[in-house]
Design a protein around this motif. Structure first.
Motif, PDB file in Angstrom:
ATOM      1  N   LEU A   1     -49.892 -76.872 -18.777  1.00  0.00           N
ATOM      2  CA  LEU A   1     -48.860 -77.549 -17.989  1.00  0.00           C
ATOM      3  C   LEU A   1     -47.579 -77.592 -18.817  1.00  0.00           C
ATOM      4  N   ARG A   2     -46.462 -77.260 -18.166  1.00  0.00           N
ATOM      5  CA  ARG A   2     -45.196 -77.191 -18.895  1.00  0.00           C
ATOM      6  C   ARG A   2     -44.086 -77.907 -18.133  1.00  0.00           C
ATOM      7  N   SER A   3     -43.310 -78.710 -18.845  1.00  0.00           N
ATOM      8  CA  SER A   3     -42.070 -79.262 -18.289  1.00  0.00           C
ATOM      9  C   SER A   3     -40.915 -78.699 -19.104  1.00  0.00           C
ATOM     10  N   ASN A   4     -39.822 -78.373 -18.426  1.00  0.00           N
ATOM     11  CA  ASN A   4     -38.623 -77.893 -19.129  1.00  0.00           C
ATOM     12  C   ASN A   4     -37.644 -79.046 -19.294  1.00  0.00           C
ATOM     13  N   PHE A   5     -36.968 -79.064 -20.411  1.00  0.00           N
ATOM     14  CA  PHE A   5     -35.900 -80.034 -20.642  1.00  0.00           C
ATOM     15  C   PHE A   5     -34.656 -79.262 -21.061  1.00  0.00           C
TER      16      PHE A   5
ATOM     17  N   ALA B   1     -50.082 -62.641 -12.579  1.00  0.00           N
ATOM     18  CA  ALA B   1     -50.088 -61.212 -12.916  1.00  0.00           C
ATOM     19  C   ALA B   1     -49.060 -60.565 -12.005  1.00  0.00           C
ATOM     20  N   SER B   2     -48.400 -59.513 -12.468  1.00  0.00           N
ATOM     21  CA  SER B   2     -47.278 -58.989 -11.696  1.00  0.00           C
ATOM     22  C   SER B   2     -47.722 -58.337 -10.380  1.00  0.00           C
ATOM     23  N   ASN B   3     -48.929 -57.745 -10.361  1.00  0.00           N
ATOM     24  CA  ASN B   3     -49.302 -56.975  -9.177  1.00  0.00           C
ATOM     25  C   ASN B   3     -50.033 -57.780  -8.105  1.00  0.00           C
ATOM     26  N   GLU B   4     -50.898 -58.700  -8.540  1.00  0.00           N
ATOM     27  CA  GLU B   4     -51.696 -59.411  -7.539  1.00  0.00           C
ATOM     28  C   GLU B   4     -51.393 -60.895  -7.566  1.00  0.00           C
ATOM     29  N   MET B   5     -51.534 -61.502  -6.418  1.00  0.00           N
ATOM     30  CA  MET B   5     -51.301 -62.945  -6.355  1.00  0.00           C
ATOM     31  C   MET B   5     -52.638 -63.669  -6.317  1.00  0.00           C
ATOM     32  N   CYS B   6     -52.729 -64.727  -7.026  1.00  0.00           N
ATOM     33  CA  CYS B   6     -53.889 -65.595  -6.887  1.00  0.00           C
ATOM     34  C   CYS B   6     -53.350 -66.912  -6.376  1.00  0.00           C
ATOM     35  N   ASP B   7     -54.042 -67.479  -5.425  1.00  0.00           N
ATOM     36  CA  ASP B   7     -53.613 -68.746  -4.874  1.00  0.00           C
ATOM     37  C   ASP B   7     -53.511 -69.786  -6.002  1.00  0.00           C
ATOM     38  N   SER B   8     -52.294 -70.263  -6.260  1.00  0.00           N
ATOM     39  CA  SER B   8     -52.164 -71.191  -7.390  1.00  0.00           C
ATOM     40  C   SER B   8     -52.854 -72.524  -7.103  1.00  0.00           C
ATOM     41  N   ASP B   9     -53.264 -72.711  -5.809  1.00  0.00           N
ATOM     42  CA  ASP B   9     -54.075 -73.902  -5.501  1.00  0.00           C
ATOM     43  C   ASP B   9     -55.422 -73.842  -6.204  1.00  0.00           C
ATOM     44  N   MET B  10     -55.800 -72.629  -6.637  1.00  0.00           N
ATOM     45  CA  MET B  10     -57.096 -72.506  -7.304  1.00  0.00           C
ATOM     46  C   MET B  10     -57.074 -73.123  -8.690  1.00  0.00           C
ATOM     47  N   ILE B  11     -55.873 -73.395  -9.179  1.00  0.00           N
ATOM     48  CA  ILE B  11     -55.784 -74.039 -10.489  1.00  0.00           C
ATOM     49  C   ILE B  11     -55.570 -75.532 -10.286  1.00  0.00           C
ATOM     50  N   LYS B  12     -56.638 -76.248 -10.522  1.00  0.00           N
ATOM     51  CA  LYS B  12     -56.602 -77.706 -10.293  1.00  0.00           C
ATOM     52  C   LYS B  12     -56.660 -78.406 -11.642  1.00  0.00           C
ATOM     53  N   TRP B  13     -55.681 -79.224 -11.887  1.00  0.00           N
ATOM     54  CA  TRP B  13     -55.639 -79.917 -13.178  1.00  0.00           C
ATOM     55  C   TRP B  13     -56.364 -81.258 -13.119  1.00  0.00           C
ATOM     56  N   SER B  14     -57.129 -81.548 -14.174  1.00  0.00           N
ATOM     57  CA  SER B  14     -57.832 -82.836 -14.240  1.00  0.00           C
ATOM     58  C   SER B  14     -56.837 -83.940 -14.593  1.00  0.00           C
ATOM     59  N   ASP B  15     -57.198 -85.176 -14.294  1.00  0.00           N
ATOM     60  CA  ASP B  15     -56.333 -86.307 -14.647  1.00  0.00           C
ATOM     61  C   ASP B  15     -56.104 -86.355 -16.155  1.00  0.00           C
ATOM     62  N   LYS B  16     -57.140 -85.988 -16.895  1.00  0.00           N
ATOM     63  CA  LYS B  16     -57.060 -86.022 -18.362  1.00  0.00           C
ATOM     64  C   LYS B  16     -55.969 -85.067 -18.861  1.00  0.00           C
ATOM     65  N   ASN B  17     -55.948 -83.844 -18.312  1.00  0.00           N
ATOM     66  CA  ASN B  17     -54.925 -82.874 -18.713  1.00  0.00           C
ATOM     67  C   ASN B  17     -53.527 -83.332 -18.293  1.00  0.00           C
ATOM     68  N   ILE B  18     -53.434 -83.909 -17.095  1.00  0.00           N
ATOM     69  CA  ILE B  18     -52.134 -84.377 -16.599  1.00  0.00           C
ATOM     70  C   ILE B  18     -51.623 -85.511 -17.492  1.00  0.00           C
ATOM     71  N   GLN B  19     -52.541 -86.375 -17.893  1.00  0.00           N
ATOM     72  CA  GLN B  19     -52.170 -87.487 -18.767  1.00  0.00           C
ATOM     73  C   GLN B  19     -51.702 -86.970 -20.144  1.00  0.00           C
ATOM     74  N   GLU B  20     -52.461 -86.002 -20.693  1.00  0.00           N
ATOM     75  CA  GLU B  20     -52.121 -85.422 -22.004  1.00  0.00           C
ATOM     76  C   GLU B  20     -50.708 -84.852 -22.009  1.00  0.00           C
TER      77      GLU B  20
ATOM     78  N   ASN C   1     -60.481 -90.046 -22.214  1.00  0.00           N
ATOM     79  CA  ASN C   1     -61.626 -89.463 -21.514  1.00  0.00           C
ATOM     80  C   ASN C   1     -62.058 -88.104 -22.050  1.00  0.00           C
ATOM     81  N   SER C   2     -61.689 -87.770 -23.271  1.00  0.00           N
ATOM     82  CA  SER C   2     -62.072 -86.459 -23.815  1.00  0.00           C
ATOM     83  C   SER C   2     -63.576 -86.412 -24.091  1.00  0.00           C
ATOM     84  N   GLU C   3     -64.099 -85.168 -24.017  1.00  0.00           N
ATOM     85  CA  GLU C   3     -65.518 -84.975 -24.339  1.00  0.00           C
ATOM     86  C   GLU C   3     -65.619 -83.933 -25.435  1.00  0.00           C
ATOM     87  N   GLU C   4     -66.467 -84.207 -26.409  1.00  0.00           N
ATOM     88  CA  GLU C   4     -66.540 -83.372 -27.612  1.00  0.00           C
ATOM     89  C   GLU C   4     -66.804 -81.899 -27.300  1.00  0.00           C
ATOM     90  N   ALA C   5     -67.814 -81.635 -26.472  1.00  0.00           N
ATOM     91  CA  ALA C   5     -68.196 -80.237 -26.215  1.00  0.00           C
ATOM     92  C   ALA C   5     -67.054 -79.473 -25.541  1.00  0.00           C
TER      93      ALA C   5
END
Ligand SMILES: C=C(O[C@@H]1C=C(C(=O)O)C=C[C@H]1O)C(=O)O
Length: 364
Positions: A248-252, A194-213, A338-342
């Motif tokens: 998660l985004r990679s630029n090419f 957000a432009s006005n406030e900073m949130c510690d980006s360490d608070m966003i932790k990605w699971s191995d499943k998301n990193i793999q995807e 490792n996906s889970e339906e719910a």
């Protein structure tokens, strides 16, 4: 009714209206046929005779400042009370469970390393909301996204708020991205980027499943691009925000000797494993045959191609098909081992909320 595309690029304060009254859009059956063409493209997930790639040529183009929007499109109903009914398409939740079983069993058997399962939610409103009003709400709610409202006789009317570039650039300089992995921001995380406030980006932790995807998508894109360019620069992955979600985004970034065969590149990229699966062709066939709800133009792509402002194609995500007072909201998510339906169901609900918010937000 004439065909049109009304669109706004991320962070712009104006939108562009391209309309075509005299002729019908050009219809193409192969993504490769986009080479050498110019105009606004509306492409389905899978091009066919019933659902062709549509190309609007600009008979008339007009730029409109978003601050002048209400003056240009005089809407009468943005303030009125409205309510929505969810229309259950024959036990929507159950259908998803059945599809999930089918799709995930293919992963378990090793047929696919990743496959995207999509669904839709249908809602009806009491009063008709002008589609331009919904476009305006999307522009205000989602400044970081590509917003487009398109209409043609063949495709019907679609509104998208897409975070995903399929291909953009001009002459020699081009870019695509690998976008995958999804989390909903909660609590303090809502301040992320957000432009006005900073949130510690360490608070966003990605699971191995998301990193793999996301890794699957990045690897696939790199392999595609290496066939067209010997100068591909990959950066990331990093976390990006899309409404109340992060991905998660990679630029090419890459160069092309010539953009004459851009259709071949599009054909090679689309559909990426962000919306389809791996291996691509069998995953695409499996989806077309087995997914309960046809995707139509959801998870295709749209945007200007080879115009004087270059090419800006976005994947048609976070979108809905508008038919009068009926709104069909589409969303999907990538399944891996490792996906889970719910959790996958919840992810589609979170993505559907992007367009859902445009429907329920009153005056903004
Ligand atoms: C398929 C969709 O989104 C895609 C799939 C994602 C995922 O599986 O995590 C994330 C971003 C998009 O590339 C959608 O929004 O419907």
């Amino acid at each position: 009714m004439s065909s049109f595309a009304l669109y706004r690029f991320p962070h712009e304060n104006y939108c562009t209206l391209l309309s075509q009254k005299m002729r019908q859009p050009i219809e193409l059956l192969s993504y490769s046929d986009l080479s050498g063409k110019e105009g606004f493209v509306i492409a389905p997930f899978n091009a066919s005779k019933d659902e062709p790639i549509l190309l609007l040529e600009s008979e008339k183009t007009k730029k409109i400042l978003l601050s002048d929007f209400d003056y240009t499109f005089k809407n009468s109903n943005s303030d009125s009370e409205n309510y929505f009914d969810a229309v259950y398409e024959g036990a929507e939740r159950l259908k998803y469970t059945v599809d999930y079983e089918n799709f995930s069993s293919q992963i378990a058997s090793g047929k696919f390393s990743k496959i995207v399962l999509a669904r839709r939610k249908v809602v009806k409103s009491k009063l008709e909301i002008a589609p331009e009003e919904l476009f305006k709400r999307a522009c205000k709610l989602y400044p970081r996204m590509f917003i487009a409202l398109v209409h043609t006789e063949r495709s019907g009317t679609w509104l998208t708020a897409s975070p995903e570039i399929l291909l953009e650039g001009h002459e020699r300089n081009w870019r695509t991205i690998a976008l995958a992995g999804t989390m909903k921001l909660e609590g303090c995380q809502l301040n992320f980027d957000a432009s006005n406030e900073m949130c510690d980006s360490d608070m966003i932790k990605w699971s191995d499943k998301n990193i793999q995807e996301q890794g699957y998508v990045a690897k696939y894109i790199k392999e595609c691009l290496d066939k067209f360019s010997n100068n591909v620069v990959e950066e990331g992955p990093f976390t990006v925000r899309a409404g109340n979600l992060v991905h998660l985004r990679s630029n090419f970034d890459f160069t092309l000797q010539t953009s004459d065969n851009i259709g071949e590149l599009i054909n090679s990229l689309h559909p990426t494993p962000a919306v389809c699966g791996l291996p691509k062709d069998t995953a695409r066939r499996f989806i077309l045959k087995n997914e309960s709800v046809p995707r139509h133009y959801y998870s295709g792509f749209m945007g200007p191609l080879n115009t004087q402002y270059g090419t800006h194609l976005y994947v048609s995500l976070r979108c809905m098909n508008i038919e009068g007072r009926t709104y069909k909201l589409h969303a999907g998510g990538g399944l891996v081992k490792n996906s889970e339906e719910a959790m996958e169901w919840k992810e589609t609900e979170d993505k559907i909320e992007t367009m859902g918010k445009c429907l329920v937000t009153k005056k903004i």
